[in-house]
Every structure is written in structure tokens, then in C-alpha cells.
Design a protein around this motif. Sequence first.
Motif, short mmCIF file in Angstrom:
data_model
loop_
_atom_site.label_atom_id
_atom_site.label_comp_id
_atom_site.label_asym_id
_atom_site.label_seq_id
_atom_site.Cartn_x
_atom_site.Cartn_y
_atom_site.Cartn_z
N ARG A 179 0.81 -1.21 0.00
CA ARG A 179 0.00 0.00 0.00
C ARG A 179 0.85 1.27 0.00
O ARG A 179 0.39 2.33 -0.43
CB ARG A 179 -0.92 0.00 1.22
N LEU A 180 2.07 1.16 0.47
CA LEU A 180 2.94 2.34 0.57
C LEU A 180 3.99 2.39 -0.54
O LEU A 180 4.91 3.20 -0.46
CB LEU A 180 3.63 2.36 1.93
N ALA A 181 3.84 1.54 -1.54
CA ALA A 181 4.86 1.48 -2.60
C ALA A 181 5.07 2.83 -3.28
O ALA A 181 6.18 3.17 -3.68
CB ALA A 181 4.47 0.43 -3.63
N GLY A 182 4.00 3.61 -3.42
CA GLY A 182 4.13 4.90 -4.09
C GLY A 182 4.30 6.07 -3.14
O GLY A 182 4.32 7.23 -3.57
N ALA A 183 4.44 5.79 -1.86
CA ALA A 183 4.59 6.86 -0.86
C ALA A 183 6.01 7.41 -0.85
O ALA A 183 6.93 6.84 -1.43
CB ALA A 183 4.22 6.33 0.53
N GLY A 184 6.17 8.53 -0.15
CA GLY A 184 7.47 9.15 -0.05
C GLY A 184 8.41 8.38 0.86
O GLY A 184 7.98 7.49 1.61
#
Length: 218
Positions: A179-184
Motif C-alpha cells: 500500500r505504501l509502494a508509491g509513498a514518499g
Amino acid sequence: MTTSEAQERARSARKDSTGPRRGELLDAAARCFAEAGYDQTSVETITTRARVSRATFYAYFSSKDEVLGAITERVCAQFLAAQLVVDVEVSTAAEVIGATTRAFAEAVFANGALVTLIEHRAGIDPVIGAQWSQVRTRLRTRFTAFLERPRVRGEIDPCAPPARIVEALSDALLIGASRLAGAGHDRREQFVTDHIAIAERLIGFTGRTRTSESRTSE
């Protein structure tokens, strides 16, 4: 040679090919699958992204399904390699848990939407399902076996049977990191730090382990 034997040899030759063009096709397909999803990606979409002809595609793969299978193998290999980033023979349990958790999370971050796609396809495609189930079982088995080593058992006080803890931690890490693959960077780093802390609490490091860690950091 029969037709079926010829087809099988052709499939084996494609699978065994390690040329750069095959890698380029896999990279292009991975990007297409991650961006548009499996159903919306066609062989033409992949060849256009890779800038190759359909003939070149079929020299390496028999279908879009086979491409996804090869991509799944590559992702699985990265996950398995994440458990080998430290020498378990000389590292403390805390060091192993910290390093492997971070390496696994980074492997999930690097593959982004592909992990979610593979998870979905595993539920409807028997071949992908078998690949995915096998690697997840191997990961859990390795982790559980590590926690059950006599030396490691002396360093930890788990709150539940190791197999149950490992299952909970691996599922949470896979889903959360996906879920956080595209997060900063900061959000991803916080996730990894938090997950390591949760693992430490569930596994229950003893005072001896903490003392060992403190001496190592001095």
C-alpha cells in the motif's frame, strides 16, 4: 519428434533464455501490468513499450500468461533473497529481524502495484497461485526455523508459537508495504521502523539480546 515434443522444447528454450532482450520484455511487461493492470495489457501493449516486434516477443514467450509467470518468478526470487542479507550464524536475532524486515519491505516497495496484481492473479490463476503460495510458504518456513533455533530461542520470549507470529508479521508486512509502494521516503521509512518494533514486541527479545545490541553499537 512429435508436435507436442517440439512445443515443449520451444517452451524450455524460451524459459532458459537469459538474453538482454528477454529482460527488456519482462521490464516492459512489468511496467504495463503495474500501470494498466493485467486484463488491460495486451501482447501488443508490451511489444510497443519494449519497442520490439510480435515475432521477437514470441521468440521468448508463448503468451501474456507466461510473461506474468516469469515476472512472478523474478519477484519471488527478490523476496527470498531478502532473507539472506545477513549471516544468521553470527548475527543476533534482533539484527536478523531488523535487516530482513527492511530488505523484504524494500523488495515490496520496488515492485509496487505488481505485488497487488500477483496477489489477485494468484486467486484465479492456478499457475500463479502455486508460484505465489510456494514462495510465501518458503519465506514463513525459513523465518520460523530461524526463530526455533536453540541459540535464538535463548534470546527471545515469543508471545505465541513462532509459526503464528511469523504468519501475522509476513502478511502485515506484505500488505502494508504494498500500500505504501508509491509513498514518499519518510512514510516508507516510518513503516519499516514501526514494523520492526512490532516484530520485536511479538517475538520478545530478552535482556541479554538488548545488552548484546548495546555492546555492538558502542
